[in-house]
Design a protein around this motif. Sequence first.
Motif, PDB file in Angstrom:
ATOM      1  N   LEU A 242       0.908  -1.191  -0.014  1.00 49.07           N
ATOM      2  CA  LEU A 242      -0.038   0.122  -0.031  1.00 49.07           C
ATOM      3  C   LEU A 242       0.822   1.084  -0.006  1.00 49.07           C
ATOM      4  N   PRO A 243       0.494   2.265  -0.732  1.00 47.89           N
ATOM      5  CA  PRO A 243       1.146   3.405  -0.831  1.00 47.89           C
ATOM      6  C   PRO A 243       0.883   4.197   0.414  1.00 47.89           C
ATOM      7  N   LEU A 244       2.089   5.177   0.971  1.00 48.62           N
ATOM      8  CA  LEU A 244       1.775   5.957   2.154  1.00 48.62           C
ATOM      9  C   LEU A 244       0.840   6.804   2.326  1.00 48.62           C
ATOM     10  N   SER A 245       0.152   7.216   1.082  1.00 46.83           N
ATOM     11  CA  SER A 245      -0.912   8.212   1.234  1.00 46.83           C
ATOM     12  C   SER A 245      -2.276   7.725   1.653  1.00 46.83           C
ATOM     13  N   VAL A 246      -2.244   6.390   1.608  1.00 47.99           N
ATOM     14  CA  VAL A 246      -3.365   5.437   2.132  1.00 47.99           C
ATOM     15  C   VAL A 246      -3.696   5.558   3.749  1.00 47.99           C
ATOM     16  N   ARG A 247      -2.170   5.397   4.269  1.00 47.47           N
ATOM     17  CA  ARG A 247      -2.329   5.624   5.473  1.00 47.47           C
ATOM     18  C   ARG A 247      -2.576   7.032   6.163  1.00 47.47           C
ATOM     19  N   HIS A 251      -5.593   8.555   8.436  1.00 50.37           N
ATOM     20  CA  HIS A 251      -5.370   9.399   9.455  1.00 50.37           C
ATOM     21  C   HIS A 251      -6.278  10.558   9.617  1.00 50.37           C
ATOM     22  N   LEU A 252      -6.443  11.207   8.309  1.00 50.20           N
ATOM     23  CA  LEU A 252      -7.259  12.264   7.972  1.00 50.20           C
ATOM     24  C   LEU A 252      -8.780  11.987   8.365  1.00 50.20           C
ATOM     25  N   GLY A 253      -9.193  10.990   7.739  1.00 59.47           N
ATOM     26  CA  GLY A 253     -10.536  10.380   8.258  1.00 59.47           C
ATOM     27  C   GLY A 253     -10.780  10.626   9.639  1.00 59.47           C
ATOM     28  N   HIS A 254      -9.993   9.787  10.392  1.00 53.72           N
ATOM     29  CA  HIS A 254     -10.112   9.498  11.685  1.00 53.72           C
ATOM     30  C   HIS A 254     -10.227  11.063  12.490  1.00 53.72           C
ATOM     31  N   ASP A 255      -9.182  11.722  12.042  1.00 52.36           N
ATOM     32  CA  ASP A 255      -9.125  13.248  12.759  1.00 52.36           C
ATOM     33  C   ASP A 255     -10.121  14.005  12.462  1.00 52.36           C
ATOM     34  N   LEU A 256     -10.728  14.020  11.160  1.00 48.98           N
ATOM     35  CA  LEU A 256     -12.234  14.505  10.918  1.00 48.98           C
ATOM     36  C   LEU A 256     -13.363  14.286  11.662  1.00 48.98           C
ATOM     37  N   MET A 257     -13.255  12.824  11.911  1.00 49.84           N
ATOM     38  CA  MET A 257     -14.530  12.239  12.533  1.00 49.84           C
ATOM     39  C   MET A 257     -14.325  12.951  13.805  1.00 49.84           C
ATOM     40  N   THR A 258     -13.140  12.920  14.470  1.00 46.63           N
ATOM     41  CA  THR A 258     -13.001  13.326  16.030  1.00 46.63           C
ATOM     42  C   THR A 258     -13.192  14.887  15.895  1.00 46.63           C
ATOM     43  N   ARG A 279       2.037  18.690   1.644  1.00 49.00           N
ATOM     44  CA  ARG A 279       2.911  19.456   2.421  1.00 49.00           C
ATOM     45  C   ARG A 279       2.433  19.140   4.034  1.00 49.00           C
ATOM     46  N   TYR A 280       1.181  18.753   4.157  1.00 47.25           N
ATOM     47  CA  TYR A 280       0.720  18.686   5.547  1.00 47.25           C
ATOM     48  C   TYR A 280       0.857  17.122   5.918  1.00 47.25           C
ATOM     49  N   TRP A 281       1.079  16.370   5.001  1.00 46.55           N
ATOM     50  CA  TRP A 281       1.276  14.995   5.627  1.00 46.55           C
ATOM     51  C   TRP A 281       2.930  14.718   6.021  1.00 46.55           C
ATOM     52  N   LEU A 294       5.786   7.317  14.596  1.00 47.85           N
ATOM     53  CA  LEU A 294       5.883   7.431  13.319  1.00 47.85           C
ATOM     54  C   LEU A 294       5.527   6.202  12.534  1.00 47.85           C
ATOM     55  N   GLY A 295       5.587   4.949  13.218  1.00 46.49           N
ATOM     56  CA  GLY A 295       5.089   3.696  12.811  1.00 46.49           C
ATOM     57  C   GLY A 295       3.558   3.687  12.554  1.00 46.49           C
ATOM     58  N   LEU A 296       2.898   4.811  13.086  1.00 47.06           N
ATOM     59  CA  LEU A 296       1.465   4.762  13.064  1.00 47.06           C
ATOM     60  C   LEU A 296       1.026   5.150  11.416  1.00 47.06           C
ATOM     61  N   TYR A 297       1.937   5.469  10.569  1.00 49.36           N
ATOM     62  CA  TYR A 297       1.845   6.047   9.202  1.00 49.36           C
ATOM     63  C   TYR A 297       2.413   4.929   8.343  1.00 49.36           C
ATOM     64  N   SER A 298       2.644   3.690   9.029  1.00 54.78           N
ATOM     65  CA  SER A 298       2.941   2.365   8.085  1.00 54.78           C
ATOM     66  C   SER A 298       2.192   1.281   8.732  1.00 54.78           C
ATOM     67  N   THR A 299       1.758   0.350   7.715  1.00 57.98           N
ATOM     68  CA  THR A 299       1.023  -0.801   8.488  1.00 57.98           C
ATOM     69  C   THR A 299       1.947  -1.943   8.078  1.00 57.98           C
ATOM     70  N   ALA A 300       2.190  -2.678   8.859  1.00 50.86           N
ATOM     71  CA  ALA A 300       3.159  -3.884   8.944  1.00 50.86           C
ATOM     72  C   ALA A 300       2.568  -4.905   7.913  1.00 50.86           C
TER      73      ALA A 300
END
Length: 506
Positions: A242-247, A251-258, A279-281, A294-300
């Motif tokens: 998966l590309p890093l944009s997916v993660r 995160h954006l979806g989670h933060d918007l909902m919160t 730029r924000y990413w 940092l690992g939260l932006y990468s899925t094992a």
Amino acid sequence: MTSTAKTSGKSTFGVELEFLVLVPGRYPYTAHQAVFEALSEKVTLLCPFMCEQGEHDFRLPIDDESPSYWNLHESDNNYKTWIITRDCSVKLTNDEKRLWPDDSVVSDVEIPSRILDFSNPSPCPHAQVWPCNGQPLMWDWRDEVTAIINTLKQRLNKPGFRIFTNETCGMHVHIGRDKSGFDLDTAKNLMGIFTGFERCFDTLLTVDRIAGYEDDHAALPALEMVNSITPWTASTGWKYSLPLSVRQFEHLGHDLMTAFESDDYFKWDTLVKHGACIRYWLHRLYSTTSFAELGLYSTAHQSCVNLEHLVHNDSKKPTIEIRLHPGTLEVCEILAWIDLLCALSVYAETNTTTAVLAYFESAYENPSLTLVDIARLVNASSATIDHYTNLLSADYSSQRFHRNTSTQPFDSLTALYTYNEKHRLSQTSPQAISTRITQKLISGRYGQFPLCFLNEFLPEEIKKAADNNDAKFLSDEMDKKSLEEWSDKVEAVVEKAVQKKIGRGY
């Protein structure tokens, strides 16, 4: 965030090759055992000392244990030799199965390499010496990888036998600093490279591996598709790279909902205005203070950059795993990718996060930037630069197809092998790759970009659509009216996601 990364220990890597092997049904060994037998026989090497004999026979750096052993003891691998094992995710596709002859047996194969030194030759694990003078055999990593691949092809591409990769295969490379691993700043720089230049790295993929965000928990700056542009569809080969944009979108979806649920208007406005742009990413990546964060932006085992070994402080394998590349048995592709990744790691380690981030912020919005520019930036070898220049040319994929099909024997496996190569050709043609990248861009999967980038990169029919306000949400420089409309669009999608979460929506 502004510290200078320190080098410690030698630059090392390991590569994992995945492929399929077919052997005759009457063959005395299993298909994966046939790989072990082929690599266990000695190979002839030219004598670098120019002795009278001129060449000598040596064992390859292959482990003594067979695949049956490593299938049960893979966790015992100390990475001092290459081993032959299996990977159940590697398989014939349904279309390939229809061409698979009854008199043939197929097996999935994975070959993890030993740990190799990027800058210096590595000692032979079997302690072999040159017979002419007793000097120890040392393997340059390029020669070692080339010998492994060429031996496989020479001994297993013959009547009744075949090795090849298909869309289920990948090539994974672990990069590190011997036993010391990387520091946090180096990891940030590497994550930033694959985030900021995702569009460039997509050019070396097959069409079905060019993936993007597929969920609905965050609004995308979507565009109404017009004229000949095909709407975005989910990729079939995305699962393990998966590309890093997916993660970032997750995160954006989670933060918007919160923010929506807590009525945090300041956070909401910030996310709406900046949350979908590179730029924000990059700001979020570089603001992290630990490997765990940092690992939260990468899925094992799913993200193209896997940080799990550093996040969990794995002393046996303190590496960053790059899972992006499609499976290949092309020597030039394997060598160039390893060289580029190791050069990237050196660049990431020897430059400050401030300097690298400053470069990203000016370079990611350059529509003419290519993989060749990245190779030059990190001082990759001239052979690697030449390879990626060739890869991005109009003829590379067709030359690859003709080279591979013209050298194969004619037998019951020819139809299957030819189909596989034709499919690869359709997945790697410049037009197909360009179309898929454009689809990904205009559907918002790369995020939002400055107007200067969009004006140069977008096709004419899309720019005309932009004049009619269809493409305005792709820009991270929206005027007040457009930003209000964008906010309303985001709010509608997020509210729907929140209602679904609490069980009031569908």
